[in-house]
Design an enzyme around this catalytic site. Structure first.
Site, PDB file in Angstrom:
ATOM      1  CE  LYS A  35      22.528  29.922 -29.389  1.00  0.00           C
ATOM      2  NZ  LYS A  35      22.515  31.293 -28.553  1.00  0.00           N
ATOM      3  NE  ARG A 130      18.728  36.479 -23.685  1.00  0.00           N
ATOM      4  CZ  ARG A 130      19.081  36.042 -24.871  1.00  0.00           C
ATOM      5  NH1 ARG A 130      18.103  35.522 -25.798  1.00  0.00           N
ATOM      6  NH2 ARG A 130      20.267  35.777 -24.990  1.00  0.00           N
ATOM      7  CE1 TYR A 253      -7.357  14.857 -41.491  1.00  0.00           C
ATOM      8  CE2 TYR A 253      -5.021  15.635 -41.611  1.00  0.00           C
ATOM      9  CZ  TYR A 253      -5.825  14.468 -41.367  1.00  0.00           C
ATOM     10  OH  TYR A 253      -5.580  13.256 -41.140  1.00  0.00           O
TER      11      TYR A 253
HETATM   12  C1  LIG Z   1      23.131  32.259 -29.646  1.00  0.00           C
HETATM   13  C2  LIG Z   1      24.193  33.000 -29.187  1.00  0.00           C
HETATM   14  C3  LIG Z   1      24.949  33.458 -30.266  1.00  0.00           C
HETATM   15  C4  LIG Z   1      24.945  33.349 -31.525  1.00  0.00           C
HETATM   16  O1  LIG Z   1      23.641  34.256 -31.982  1.00  0.00           O
HETATM   17  P1  LIG Z   1      23.263  34.346 -33.612  1.00  0.00           P
HETATM   18  O2  LIG Z   1      21.929  35.227 -33.701  1.00  0.00           O
HETATM   19  O3  LIG Z   1      22.867  32.787 -34.074  1.00  0.00           O
HETATM   20  O4  LIG Z   1      24.551  34.622 -34.373  1.00  0.00           O
HETATM   21  C5  LIG Z   1      25.864  34.468 -29.663  1.00  0.00           C
HETATM   22  N1  LIG Z   1      25.974  34.649 -28.280  1.00  0.00           N
HETATM   23  C6  LIG Z   1      25.389  34.243 -27.440  1.00  0.00           C
HETATM   24  C7  LIG Z   1      25.301  34.591 -26.139  1.00  0.00           C
HETATM   25  C8  LIG Z   1      24.315  33.476 -27.881  1.00  0.00           C
HETATM   26  O5  LIG Z   1      23.543  32.762 -26.902  1.00  0.00           O
END
Ligand SMILES: *Cc1c(COP(=O)(O)O)cnc(C)c1O
Length: 362
Positions: A35, A130, A253
């Site tokens: 993702k 969630r 800055y």
């Molecule tokens: C992003 C995600 C993961 C991976 O999580 P990490 O902490 O990056 O290993 C696993 N399961 C779901 C549902 C996610 O959204």
């Protein structure tokens, strides 16, 4: 000449980290989570290193399309399922498996026209609050799905809130196990932290994301090196200017850094418009010619300034590693930099800016 800044994506490190996740879950199949454009690495760039995964999991249909375009014919899972009715057409067309986390998604499935029934992952909200059906509603959702001709196999899914921390997974595990006890179907439970730290969460499919991108899910308790994870993204830039400071001179800055003694500093072609966090204070670690040094003064849009006291030979054109692996092999963990910014490695890799040229290297 383009500005001398570059990100490198390390194919072998991706493959190494994927193998590391497999070692933690030898009985499981592994979803490579890609993702957010493979956590900022670029799906197309990361693909070569991750093609040994058993499947790819992501959120955007557009990204699923890109994985298919790369020639991947194996499983693809939409972790949040579909967002609107017509997304289901693409699921049918591209053979995407999808999470089902709410009644609205079941409603959409129930009116979807397809010759080929879908494989779905029924998500339980086991405590994170969630996405997912509450434990009370989970079994009725399963029964409803199971009655649909549009649905083929139903797998079971949940997600942990505290796999990386003191609270752990026990409560959520207990909820999930109790409710799903006699339900058929494959299970997928854990992210990177759960996979590496909580062996009781290992299931038919594990879902490592951050670990395959070489960042420790539980930093600073463990570093990436502790977990035998290698950096998969290096951000490096060159020194484009040198200044000699006298005691009392300030830098940048807001004059936030004031030299206590005479010192030489390098001006580096990397700023917050490249994705380097503006919030990083003086003393954030960097590598200059592969030697550990530090930033001095405020991060500006296109530049940062670094202390050259420890690297007298460094000058115009010298390599500065903001995170990742320097040419001499020395590693600066993205987690070390993220901590200075009050955040996690995830955010830094995902925020790599569009304007930074990216190359794929071994
Ligand atoms: C992003 C995600 C993961 C991976 O999580 P990490 O902490 O990056 O290993 C696993 N399961 C779901 C549902 C996610 O959204």
């Amino acid at each position: 000449m383009p500005r001398p800044i570059q990100a490198s994506i390390h194919t072998e490190a991706l493959a190494h980290n994927l193998a590391r996740a497999r070692r933690a879950a030898p009985e499981a199949r592994v979803w490579a989570i890609v993702k957010a454009n493979a956590y900022g690495h670029g799906i197309e760039r990361a693909y070569e290193g991750l093609r040994g995964a058993d499947g790819f999991a992501l959120l955007d249909l557009d990204e699923a399309q890109r994985v298919r375009t790369l020639g991947w014919r194996g499983p693809i899972l939409l972790l949040e399922g579909v967002f609107e009715q017509r997304d289901l057409e693409l699921c049918s067309r591209l053979d995407l498996w999808h999470a089902v986390h709410c009644e609205e998604q079941i409603d959409m499935l129930a009116t979807h026209k397809t010759n080929v029934p879908h494989r779905v992952f029924l998500k339980m909200n086991s405590g994170m609050n969630r996405l997912g059906f509450t434990p009370e509603r989970y079994r009725s959702a399963w029964t409803r799905l199971n009655a649909l001709p549009q649905v083929d196999e139903i797998s079971l899914m949940t997600h942990f809130s505290d796999a990386d921390g003191a609270r752990g997974v026990a409560e959520q595990m207990a909820v999930f196990t109790t409710v799903t006890q006699d339900l058929p179907g494959e299970r997928t439970l854990g992210n990177s932290a759960a996979t590496l730290r909580q062996s009781e969460t290992l299931s038919d499919w594990v879902r490592p994301g951050i670990a395959i991108y070489g960042s420790a899910p539980d930093y600073p308790e463990h570093s990436a090196a502790d977990w035998d994870l290698q950096p998969t993204m290096t951000l490096s830039a060159k020194i484009i200017g040198i200044q000699h400071l006298a005691p009392g001179d300030s830098v940048g800055y807001g004059s936030s850094f004031i030299a206590e003694q005479a010192m030489r500093i390098g001006v580096v072609a990397c700023g917050y418009a490249d994705g380097y966090p503006r919030i990083c204070p003086s003393d954030t670690p960097v590598l200059v010619n592969g030697v550990r040094s530090r930033t001095v003064g405020r991060v500006s849009m296109d530049m940062i300034t670094v202390d050259l006291s420890a690297v007298p030979e460094a000058g115009f054109g010298s390599e500065v590693t903001l995170w990742g692996r320097a040419a001499n092999g020395v590693v600066l963990g993205i987690d070390d930099v993220a901590r200075c910014a009050g955040t996690v490695g995830y955010e830094l890799m995902c925020a790599l800016a569009q304007r930074v040229p990216v190359v794929v290297s071994a």
